[in-house]
Design a protein around this motif. Sequence first.
Motif, mmCIF file in Angstrom:
data_model
loop_
_atom_site.group_PDB
_atom_site.id
_atom_site.type_symbol
_atom_site.label_atom_id
_atom_site.label_comp_id
_atom_site.label_asym_id
_atom_site.label_seq_id
_atom_site.Cartn_x
_atom_site.Cartn_y
_atom_site.Cartn_z
ATOM 1 N N UNK A 167 0.690 -1.311 0.097
ATOM 2 C CA UNK A 167 -0.075 0.157 -0.113
ATOM 3 C C UNK A 167 0.752 1.315 -0.077
ATOM 4 N N UNK A 168 2.235 1.148 0.580
ATOM 5 C CA UNK A 168 2.963 2.316 0.954
ATOM 6 C C UNK A 168 2.505 3.636 1.454
ATOM 7 N N UNK A 169 1.340 3.999 1.256
ATOM 8 C CA UNK A 169 1.223 5.368 1.702
ATOM 9 C C UNK A 169 -0.363 5.559 2.308
ATOM 10 N N UNK A 170 -0.569 6.240 3.518
ATOM 11 C CA UNK A 170 -1.978 6.482 3.860
ATOM 12 C C UNK A 170 -2.799 7.175 2.951
ATOM 13 N N UNK A 171 -2.247 7.820 1.920
ATOM 14 C CA UNK A 171 -3.042 8.541 1.025
ATOM 15 C C UNK A 171 -3.477 7.685 -0.138
ATOM 16 N N UNK A 172 -2.879 6.684 -0.126
ATOM 17 C CA UNK A 172 -3.285 5.553 -1.236
ATOM 18 C C UNK A 172 -4.541 5.378 -1.209
ATOM 19 N N UNK A 173 -5.468 5.218 -2.361
ATOM 20 C CA UNK A 173 -6.643 4.970 -2.510
ATOM 21 C C UNK A 173 -6.974 3.617 -2.027
ATOM 22 N N UNK A 174 -6.123 2.605 -1.720
ATOM 23 C CA UNK A 174 -6.412 1.287 -1.230
ATOM 24 C C UNK A 174 -6.087 1.388 0.378
ATOM 25 N N UNK A 175 -5.666 2.391 0.915
ATOM 26 C CA UNK A 175 -5.150 2.194 2.391
ATOM 27 C C UNK A 175 -6.420 2.338 3.100
ATOM 28 N N UNK A 176 -7.701 2.482 2.941
ATOM 29 C CA UNK A 176 -8.782 2.405 3.992
ATOM 30 C C UNK A 176 -9.234 1.044 3.969
ATOM 31 N N UNK A 177 -9.088 0.293 2.821
ATOM 32 C CA UNK A 177 -9.667 -1.211 2.780
ATOM 33 C C UNK A 177 -8.426 -2.051 3.414
ATOM 34 N N UNK A 178 -7.447 -1.710 3.218
ATOM 35 C CA UNK A 178 -6.295 -2.565 3.870
ATOM 36 C C UNK A 178 -6.048 -2.291 5.247
ATOM 37 N N UNK A 179 -6.632 -1.107 5.650
ATOM 38 C CA UNK A 179 -6.593 -0.675 7.180
ATOM 39 C C UNK A 179 -7.464 -1.449 7.738
ATOM 40 N N UNK A 180 -8.686 -1.504 6.997
ATOM 41 C CA UNK A 180 -9.799 -2.128 7.730
ATOM 42 C C UNK A 180 -9.638 -3.737 7.855
ATOM 43 N N UNK A 181 -8.917 -4.301 6.864
ATOM 44 C CA UNK A 181 -8.583 -5.884 6.931
ATOM 45 C C UNK A 181 -7.874 -5.864 8.208
ATOM 46 N N UNK A 182 -6.871 -5.077 8.492
ATOM 47 C CA UNK A 182 -5.819 -5.261 9.513
ATOM 48 C C UNK A 182 -6.565 -5.031 10.812
ATOM 49 N N UNK A 183 -7.697 -4.144 10.988
ATOM 50 C CA UNK A 183 -8.284 -3.846 12.094
ATOM 51 C C UNK A 183 -9.343 -5.075 12.454
ATOM 52 N N UNK A 184 -9.803 -6.097 11.417
ATOM 53 C CA UNK A 184 -10.671 -7.061 11.729
ATOM 54 C C UNK A 184 -10.182 -8.041 13.038
ATOM 55 N N UNK A 185 -10.865 -8.464 13.791
ATOM 56 C CA UNK A 185 -10.241 -9.621 14.764
ATOM 57 C C UNK A 185 -9.772 -10.580 14.068
ATOM 58 N N UNK A 186 -8.796 -11.172 14.627
ATOM 59 C CA UNK A 186 -7.914 -12.529 14.386
ATOM 60 C C UNK A 186 -7.880 -13.340 15.257
ATOM 61 N N UNK A 187 -7.856 -14.664 14.879
ATOM 62 C CA UNK A 187 -7.348 -15.991 15.779
ATOM 63 C C UNK A 187 -6.031 -15.767 16.554
ATOM 64 N N UNK A 188 -6.027 -16.226 17.515
ATOM 65 C CA UNK A 188 -4.674 -16.245 18.343
ATOM 66 C C UNK A 188 -3.506 -16.793 17.378
ATOM 67 N N UNK A 189 -2.382 -15.977 17.102
ATOM 68 C CA UNK A 189 -1.474 -16.589 16.381
ATOM 69 C C UNK A 189 -1.041 -18.177 16.932
ATOM 70 N N UNK A 190 -0.697 -18.759 16.043
ATOM 71 C CA UNK A 190 -0.466 -20.151 16.373
ATOM 72 C C UNK A 190 1.020 -20.725 16.545
ATOM 73 N N UNK A 191 1.794 -19.776 16.065
ATOM 74 C CA UNK A 191 3.359 -20.369 16.172
ATOM 75 C C UNK A 191 4.156 -19.207 16.203
ATOM 76 N N UNK A 192 5.364 -19.546 16.594
ATOM 77 C CA UNK A 192 6.396 -18.349 16.766
ATOM 78 C C UNK A 192 7.515 -18.726 15.758
#
Length: 197
Positions: A167-192
């Motif tokens: 995405x590279x830049x918070x001004x990118x047209x795709x930023x809001x959609x990518x940011x929304x994906x990142x904010x979605x609840x996630x299952x607990x990470x499974x491994x280190x």
Amino acid sequence: MRLQFRNVITGYPSLMDTTRRTLRGATTLGMPVVATEQYPKALGHTAQELMEVMPPPFPPAGSPPPPVGTSHHRVFEKTLFSMMTPEVDAHMTQNLGHVKQVLLLGIEAHVCVLQTTLDLLERGMEVHLLVDGISSQKEHDRAVALQRMANAGAFLCTSEMALFQLTRDAKAPTFKAISALAKEPKPQPFMSLRSNL
């Protein structure tokens, strides 16, 4: 990835979540997706929950290829452990010749993902391994495979790291959609990333 592996692959729910999120991100960012199915006659086809979030299919043979920067997918059946079968190689050469970097995820880390990574590196591709989207039945197989792939020249990253880097830049047209994906609840990470060696 298939439902048949739900009870044998370590961290399967987290792996599926990462794969779904990455596919949605690929569509948002206009990235092509190449998927393979290892011996589907015996092991089944890609899970429906992943097919539901795939970008549109690649146009049929004889049709003009989609323009660069549009997202599409193609699924190939295989028996070779590496996904770089002659059919996939031909597709990438003929239709994705502009692609020089690959985001890779899947199962199993020490077999299909490892052999695919080595084949892609040999072809001069830059390989980014999405560690939260790669697993095996046994954690030590995954740990050793990630270490070997990194030593061979692949880059280790997370799916979120890769999507924001693209995405590279918070001004990118795709930023809001990518940011929304990142904010979605996630299952607990499974491994280190730590190896048991």
